[in-house]
Design a protein around this motif. Structure first.
Motif, PDB file in Angstrom:
ATOM      1  N   ILE A 100      10.600   5.155  -5.358  1.00 23.37           N
ATOM      2  CA  ILE A 100      10.034   6.328  -4.696  1.00 23.37           C
ATOM      3  C   ILE A 100      11.051   7.463  -4.611  1.00 23.37           C
ATOM      4  CG2 ILE A 100       9.421   7.153  -2.379  1.00 23.37           C
ATOM      5  CD1 ILE A 100       7.244   5.355  -2.287  1.00 23.37           C
ATOM      6  N   HIS A 101      12.286   7.106  -4.259  1.00 24.15           N
ATOM      7  CA  HIS A 101      13.304   8.155  -4.142  1.00 24.15           C
ATOM      8  C   HIS A 101      13.726   8.688  -5.506  1.00 24.15           C
ATOM      9  CE1 HIS A 101      14.240   8.414   0.155  1.00 24.15           C
ATOM     10  NE2 HIS A 101      13.832   7.162   0.208  1.00 24.15           N
ATOM     11  N   GLN A 102      13.756   7.799  -6.499  1.00 27.33           N
ATOM     12  CA  GLN A 102      14.179   8.214  -7.837  1.00 27.33           C
ATOM     13  C   GLN A 102      13.135   9.088  -8.515  1.00 27.33           C
ATOM     14  OE1 GLN A 102      16.699   7.831 -10.172  1.00 27.33           O
ATOM     15  NE2 GLN A 102      17.993   7.264  -8.440  1.00 27.33           N
ATOM     16  N   LEU A 103      11.886   8.630  -8.507  1.00 24.92           N
ATOM     17  CA  LEU A 103      10.862   9.291  -9.325  1.00 24.92           C
ATOM     18  C   LEU A 103      10.000  10.279  -8.547  1.00 24.92           C
ATOM     19  CD1 LEU A 103       9.655   6.197 -11.446  1.00 24.92           C
ATOM     20  CD2 LEU A 103      11.493   7.813 -11.950  1.00 24.92           C
ATOM     21  N   GLU A 104       9.867  10.057  -7.258  1.00 23.62           N
ATOM     22  CA  GLU A 104       9.045  10.921  -6.396  1.00 23.62           C
ATOM     23  C   GLU A 104       7.669  11.217  -7.022  1.00 23.62           C
ATOM     24  OE1 GLU A 104      11.899  14.176  -5.560  1.00 23.62           O
ATOM     25  OE2 GLU A 104      12.130  13.218  -3.593  1.00 23.62           O
ATOM     26  N   LEU A 105       6.983  10.150  -7.439  1.00 24.05           N
ATOM     27  CA  LEU A 105       5.674  10.322  -8.080  1.00 24.05           C
ATOM     28  C   LEU A 105       4.596  10.684  -7.066  1.00 24.05           C
ATOM     29  CD1 LEU A 105       5.661   7.209 -10.464  1.00 24.05           C
ATOM     30  CD2 LEU A 105       6.238   9.589 -11.035  1.00 24.05           C
ATOM     31  N   GLU A 106       3.729  11.596  -7.484  1.00 22.40           N
ATOM     32  CA  GLU A 106       2.639  12.054  -6.631  1.00 22.40           C
ATOM     33  C   GLU A 106       1.720  10.882  -6.245  1.00 22.40           C
ATOM     34  OE1 GLU A 106       2.479  15.008  -5.341  1.00 22.40           O
ATOM     35  OE2 GLU A 106       0.544  14.650  -4.352  1.00 22.40           O
ATOM     36  N   GLU A 107       1.427  10.017  -7.229  1.00 22.50           N
ATOM     37  CA  GLU A 107       0.486   8.908  -6.955  1.00 22.50           C
ATOM     38  C   GLU A 107       1.048   7.949  -5.904  1.00 22.50           C
ATOM     39  OE1 GLU A 107       1.276   7.792 -11.336  1.00 22.50           O
ATOM     40  OE2 GLU A 107       0.759   5.874 -10.405  1.00 22.50           O
ATOM     41  N   ASP A 108       2.386   7.695  -5.966  1.00 20.92           N
ATOM     42  CA  ASP A 108       3.005   6.825  -4.965  1.00 20.92           C
ATOM     43  C   ASP A 108       2.918   7.467  -3.582  1.00 20.92           C
ATOM     44  OD1 ASP A 108       3.615   5.099  -6.953  1.00 20.92           O
ATOM     45  OD2 ASP A 108       5.761   5.618  -7.060  1.00 20.92           O
ATOM     46  N   PHE A 109       3.214   8.749  -3.572  1.00 19.96           N
ATOM     47  CA  PHE A 109       3.181   9.506  -2.324  1.00 19.96           C
ATOM     48  C   PHE A 109       1.804   9.405  -1.674  1.00 19.96           C
ATOM     49  CE2 PHE A 109       2.405  13.460  -0.015  1.00 19.96           C
ATOM     50  CZ  PHE A 109       3.487  13.474   0.843  1.00 19.96           C
ATOM     51  N   LYS A 110       0.767   9.576  -2.510  1.00 16.70           N
ATOM     52  CA  LYS A 110      -0.615   9.497  -1.989  1.00 16.70           C
ATOM     53  C   LYS A 110      -0.897   8.117  -1.426  1.00 16.70           C
ATOM     54  CE  LYS A 110      -3.105  13.030  -4.549  1.00 16.70           C
ATOM     55  NZ  LYS A 110      -3.589  13.264  -5.921  1.00 16.70           N
ATOM     56  N   LYS A 111      -0.473   7.113  -2.187  1.00 17.77           N
ATOM     57  CA  LYS A 111      -0.768   5.736  -1.788  1.00 17.77           C
ATOM     58  C   LYS A 111      -0.117   5.395  -0.434  1.00 17.77           C
ATOM     59  CE  LYS A 111      -0.928   1.017  -3.425  1.00 17.77           C
ATOM     60  NZ  LYS A 111      -0.570   0.063  -4.464  1.00 17.77           N
ATOM     61  N   ILE A 112       1.158   5.729  -0.311  1.00 18.97           N
ATOM     62  CA  ILE A 112       1.807   5.361   0.949  1.00 18.97           C
ATOM     63  C   ILE A 112       1.305   6.217   2.116  1.00 18.97           C
ATOM     64  CG2 ILE A 112       3.881   4.238   0.014  1.00 18.97           C
ATOM     65  CD1 ILE A 112       5.399   6.822   0.423  1.00 18.97           C
ATOM     66  N   SER A 113       0.867   7.424   1.828  1.00 17.71           N
ATOM     67  CA  SER A 113       0.307   8.245   2.907  1.00 17.71           C
ATOM     68  C   SER A 113      -0.948   7.592   3.474  1.00 17.71           C
ATOM     69  CB  SER A 113      -0.043   9.658   2.415  1.00 17.71           C
ATOM     70  OG  SER A 113       1.095  10.265   1.878  1.00 17.71           O
ATOM     71  N   ILE A 114      -1.768   7.076   2.556  1.00 14.63           N
ATOM     72  CA  ILE A 114      -2.987   6.382   3.003  1.00 14.63           C
ATOM     73  C   ILE A 114      -2.617   5.139   3.809  1.00 14.63           C
ATOM     74  CG2 ILE A 114      -5.030   5.094   2.219  1.00 14.63           C
ATOM     75  CD1 ILE A 114      -5.113   7.050  -0.191  1.00 14.63           C
ATOM     76  N   ARG A 115      -1.614   4.399   3.289  1.00 10.57           N
ATOM     77  CA  ARG A 115      -1.181   3.192   3.988  1.00 10.57           C
ATOM     78  C   ARG A 115      -0.703   3.511   5.414  1.00 10.57           C
ATOM     79  NH1 ARG A 115      -0.927  -1.505   1.279  1.00 10.57           N
ATOM     80  NH2 ARG A 115      -1.263  -2.179   3.423  1.00 10.57           N
ATOM     81  N   ALA A 116       0.026   4.619   5.510  1.00 12.00           N
ATOM     82  CA  ALA A 116       0.546   4.997   6.829  1.00 12.00           C
ATOM     83  C   ALA A 116      -0.582   5.298   7.807  1.00 12.00           C
ATOM     84  CB  ALA A 116       1.476   6.191   6.701  1.00 12.00           C
ATOM     85  N   SER A 117      -1.646   5.949   7.317  1.00 10.55           N
ATOM     86  CA  SER A 117      -2.729   6.246   8.256  1.00 10.55           C
ATOM     87  C   SER A 117      -3.492   4.978   8.612  1.00 10.55           C
ATOM     88  CB  SER A 117      -3.650   7.349   7.721  1.00 10.55           C
ATOM     89  OG  SER A 117      -3.969   7.116   6.387  1.00 10.55           O
ATOM     90  N   GLU A 118      -3.525   4.016   7.678  1.00  6.26           N
ATOM     91  CA  GLU A 118      -4.137   2.720   8.011  1.00  6.26           C
ATOM     92  C   GLU A 118      -3.289   1.977   9.048  1.00  6.26           C
ATOM     93  OE1 GLU A 118      -6.134   1.975   3.598  1.00  6.26           O
ATOM     94  OE2 GLU A 118      -4.396   0.798   4.232  1.00  6.26           O
TER      95      GLU A 118
END
Ligand code: ZN
Ligand code: ZN
Length: 293
Positions: free
Chosen positions: A271-289
């Motif tokens: 996550i820190h190396q690539l900062e991919l948008e798809e990863d960002f979206k996925k973990i954001s959803i996880r955080a709200s769950e």
């Protein structure tokens, strides 16, 4: 062993320590806590905590002697010095306090004045100190040296103290339910809302260890990005996952439960190396769950 503590853990250490050992930390224990502080803001929070627990701690040679190594500001230096150097504590002759203030002065006149004042406290300076004013560089060098003096891995007892803390922390959190952790966070948040900046600052520091625990707890040992099991168990037998802030703290992200996820070390790096948008979206959803847990 990777010995590291943030301020929030230090404050928790303090509390757990007193509860379990029925005594205040001794100097070597305080020393270890102090070692991990990063700047004067943190020192102040730590210091306030000590003052709540210890009376007259500023008179203590250790703590004021160490605090001075964090100061880079003239006014802050005077304030600390005044607290420490009242006439009663004259016998301690804190030469260091005067030295520090001289080094932070901006003019020769200011430096001379301090040297004269020092005499009242039976602290003598040689002539050449009049030339030493305005030397922040020198102060930084001394601070570096002071930090180096303590080698955390080798310092007597530090690794043992640290392990002891990790054990206490793990027992403590084991005794709390997820709802209790959330409750503690809510309480602290309320305190922050109700009071001023200082409290908010202190509370932010106190909170962070609970937030990390929250993220680990809701993850159930499963990485919240790749959804695989944690790669190994730590010494306490807990799945090893790292807590990641979705919006980086360094870029204004908040240390709140809606901004953290637990990741395996691999995904954390990715996550820190690539900062991919798809990863960002996925973990954001996880955080709200996570919030709904
Ligand atoms: Zn993963
Ligand atoms: Zn991270």
């Amino acid at each position: 062993m990777n010995i590291k503590m943030d301020l929030s853990e230090i404050l928790l250490y303090f509390e757990l320590f007193e509860k379990e050992k029925k005594r205040r930390p001794w100097l070597n224990e305080l020393n270890m806590m102090l070692y991990f502080l990063e700047d004067y803001d943190q020192v102040e929070v730590f210091h306030n905590k000590l003052q709540e627990e210890f009376y007259n701690l500023l008179q203590n040679r250790f703590i004021s002697g160490s605090l001075i190594y964090f100061i880079e500001d003239y006014e802050v230096c005077i304030k600390l010095k005044e607290k420490v150097l009242n006439k009663k504590s004259k016998r301690f002759k804190y030469k260091m306090m005067f030295e520090h203030q001289i080094l932070l002065s901006k003019t020769k006149e200011q430096a001379i004045k301090i040297i004269k004042e020092a005499k009242d406290f039976e602290v003598e300076f040689e002539e050449e100190w009049t030339e030493n004013y305005d030397s922040l560089e020198l102060i930084r060098e001394r601070q570096k040296k002071w930090r180096k003096k303590i080698n955390i891995e080798e310092s007597k007892g530090f690794p043992e103290l640290y392990e002891d803390f990790i054990r206490m922390k793990s027992n403590y959190f084991e005794s709390l339910s997820l709802q209790q952790i959330k409750g503690a966070l809510l309480n602290q948040q309320q305190l922050t809302v109700d009071s001023g900046r200082k409290m908010a600052q202190t509370s932010a520091f106190t909170r962070s260890v609970y937030i990390k625990e929250f993220a680990r707890r809701v993850s159930n040992g499963i990485c919240q990005l790749c959804e695989k099991e944690a790669p190994f168990l730590d010494k306490q037998g807990t799945p090893f996952l790292e807590v990641h802030h979705i919006h980086y703290l360094s870029k204004g992200g908040t240390d709140t439960i809606n901004n953290v996820v637990a990741l395996c070390p691999n995904c954390h790096r990715k996550i820190h190396q690539l900062e991919l948008e798809e990863d960002f979206k996925k973990i954001s959803i996880r955080a709200s769950e996570n919030m709904l847990e």
